[in-house]
Enzyme design. Structure first.
Site, PDB file in Angstrom:
ATOM      1  N   ASN A   7       0.670  -1.217  -0.802  1.00 42.24           N
ATOM      2  CA  ASN A   7      -0.058  -0.039  -0.122  1.00 42.24           C
ATOM      3  C   ASN A   7       0.735   0.986  -0.221  1.00 42.24           C
ATOM      4  O   ASN A   7       1.316   1.511   0.791  1.00 42.24           O
ATOM      5  CB  ASN A   7      -0.895  -0.112   1.300  1.00 42.24           C
ATOM      6  N   ARG A  91      -2.811  -1.729  -3.415  1.00 45.52           N
ATOM      7  CA  ARG A  91      -3.793  -1.484  -2.762  1.00 45.52           C
ATOM      8  C   ARG A  91      -4.409  -0.143  -3.639  1.00 45.52           C
ATOM      9  O   ARG A  91      -3.088   0.575  -3.973  1.00 45.52           O
ATOM     10  CB  ARG A  91      -4.167  -1.028  -1.746  1.00 45.52           C
ATOM     11  N   HIS A 180     -12.529   3.686   0.627  1.00 42.02           N
ATOM     12  CA  HIS A 180     -12.618   2.505   1.085  1.00 42.02           C
ATOM     13  C   HIS A 180     -13.708   0.905   1.062  1.00 42.02           C
ATOM     14  O   HIS A 180     -13.199  -0.194   1.755  1.00 42.02           O
ATOM     15  CB  HIS A 180     -13.935   2.262   2.839  1.00 42.02           C
ATOM     16  N   ARG A 241     -11.639  16.416   7.680  1.00 47.33           N
ATOM     17  CA  ARG A 241     -12.488  16.398   6.607  1.00 47.33           C
ATOM     18  C   ARG A 241     -13.618  16.776   7.825  1.00 47.33           C
ATOM     19  O   ARG A 241     -14.578  16.289   8.244  1.00 47.33           O
ATOM     20  CB  ARG A 241     -12.316  15.023   5.880  1.00 47.33           C
ATOM     21  N   GLU A 385      -8.170  -5.334   5.207  1.00 42.05           N
ATOM     22  CA  GLU A 385      -7.591  -5.776   3.507  1.00 42.05           C
ATOM     23  C   GLU A 385      -7.334  -5.797   2.808  1.00 42.05           C
ATOM     24  O   GLU A 385      -6.930  -6.228   2.261  1.00 42.05           O
ATOM     25  CB  GLU A 385      -7.799  -4.140   3.556  1.00 42.05           C
TER      26      GLU A 385
END
Length: 400
Positions: A7, A91, A180, A241, A385
């Site tokens: 990743n 990813r 996600h 965010r 993941e």
């Protein structure tokens, strides 16, 4: 088969090496501060200890190269030859509407990821650097890309389109993509296994709540809707965010603060959310501690944060015409007991009842935290993941 999962971010590389015969993790760790001073790798040893090694890494090629050196190291490594690695899985955050499933990397895939850099400039550029570093260091080794928004590609057009002139979607691909997706995919399947549900006849709401957060409505194993949009900025209030905001509020603030578009994007992504409300931190653990100590801004941030999760649960229950299970996952969702309780509070009319005694004990482990008589089951499922990426990589390479 041994599969290395990478990743690659703008200045970091996380990795896990799997033996896919039993899906055991042979090695894992992460590189930080690529291209910056004081770069290092942190390796997790088999006994659980972590070892940090400083190393100058001016670019991703050297970062990946140093990961390989650590994997080969007699003391902290797991292999004797890079040829033991049969495939590498990556990813990739943004697959746009080009990539709706995982793919084996070739030049057209690399070109496609590069073309999508406008939609995710920091993330996709980092992923591409990682892919090309492996190309250079391990030529001929098959690589696979698993796209973060691919699981959301089943959304119907009425859910993913914005109500702006249609030609802007056709020309610039402006639409809801969601993110996600690998996490939502893993936990929505896993919760059906835990509860004995038929995934093809199920209504699941998955809440991936970490420093970034998103909610997805998964109907019969396919995503009907998700809270993030064209970028990861939309939806829930997050660590830094803002989440959903009136677009006119953005242009109003740009005028008042004399900000250019990229400056405003950075402001909404990096200086807003719980950090913006509290001025304390983007880490929910810090916010929860401050709230317990009586900090009113921290208490307000928690109420805002939890309220927005509750709103999406209600909206997605309506969208699917009911719900069988609600899943909490990722760092905050797996560990902050109060947040789970508050997000489900006053939803008894939907058949949701939290078992407070059980919920208060559950941190980072699979558990049903609803009462036995709750019509809707509420479940904590730690996300994984990387294993999804490893499985997709093995399947594609083996079939090829």
């Amino acid at each position: 088969m041994k599969v290395l999962v990478l990743n690659c971010g703008s200045s970091s590389i996380k990795y896990k090496l799997y033996n896919m015969d039993d899906e055991s993790v042979l090695a894992q760790g992460g590189v930080e501060r690529i291209g910056l001073d004081n770069a290092f790798i942190k390796v997790k040893l088999p006994n659980g200890e972590k070892k940090q090694i400083m190393h100058d890494m001016p670019d991703h090629k050297e970062g990946v190269n140093f990961v390989f050196k650590c994997l080969l190291d007699p003391e902290i490594g797991a292999i004797k030859d890079l040829k033991e690695i049969d495939a590498v899985g990556h990813r990739v955050v943004q697959g746009g509407d080009k990539f709706k499933e995982s793919v084996i990397v070739d030049k057209s895939v690399e070109d496609g990821i590069e073309e999508l850099c406008d939609l995710a400039p920091v993330h996709n550029a980092g992923h591409l650097k990682g892919i090309r570093a492996v190309d250079s260091l391990m030529p001929g080794t098959p690589q696979v890309c698993v796209f973060d928004n691919a699981f959301h590609s089943t959304m119907p057009d009425y859910a993913y389109l914005y109500a702006i002139p249609y030609e802007l979607y056709e020309k610039y691909h402006v639409r809801r993509y969601g993110f996600h997706g690998t996490s939502h995919r893993y936990v929505s399947k896993r919760v059906c296994e835990i509860l004995g549900l038929d995934q093809n006849n199920s209504k699941i709401i998955t809440c991936h709540i970490g420093n970034g957060g998103s909610v997805a409505a998964v109907l019969n194993g396919k995503v009907l809707d998700t809270s993030m949009g064209l970028t990861p900025l939309a939806g829930l209030m997050m660590g830094s965010r803002c989440g959903d905001i009136d677009a006119s509020a953005v242009t109003y603030l740009m005028e008042k603060l004399n900000m250019k578009p990229q400056e405003m994007a950075d402001f909404l992504n990096k200086k807003s959310g719980v950090l913006g409300i509290t001025g304390i931190s983007s880490d929910m653990r810090d916010i929860e501690n401050a709230a317990n100590e009586g900090n009113e801004k921290a208490q307000l941030a928690l109420r805002m944060y939890e309220y927005r999760i509750k709103k999406y649960i209600g909206a997605y229950t309506a969208a699917m015409g009911g719900v069988d299970a609600i899943v909490f996952t990722a760092g905050v969702g797996e560990n902050q007991t109060g947040l789970r309780e508050e997000a489900c509070k006053n939803l008894e009319y939907l058949g949701i009842k939290i078992n407070k005694e059980v919920n208060d004990k559950v941190r980072g482990e699979e558990a049903i935290i609803s009462t036995d008589d709750s019509k809707v089951k509420v479940v904590v499922v730690p996300t994984d993941e990387e294993i999804v990426i490893a499985r997709d990589t093995m399947d594609l390479v083996a079939n090829k």
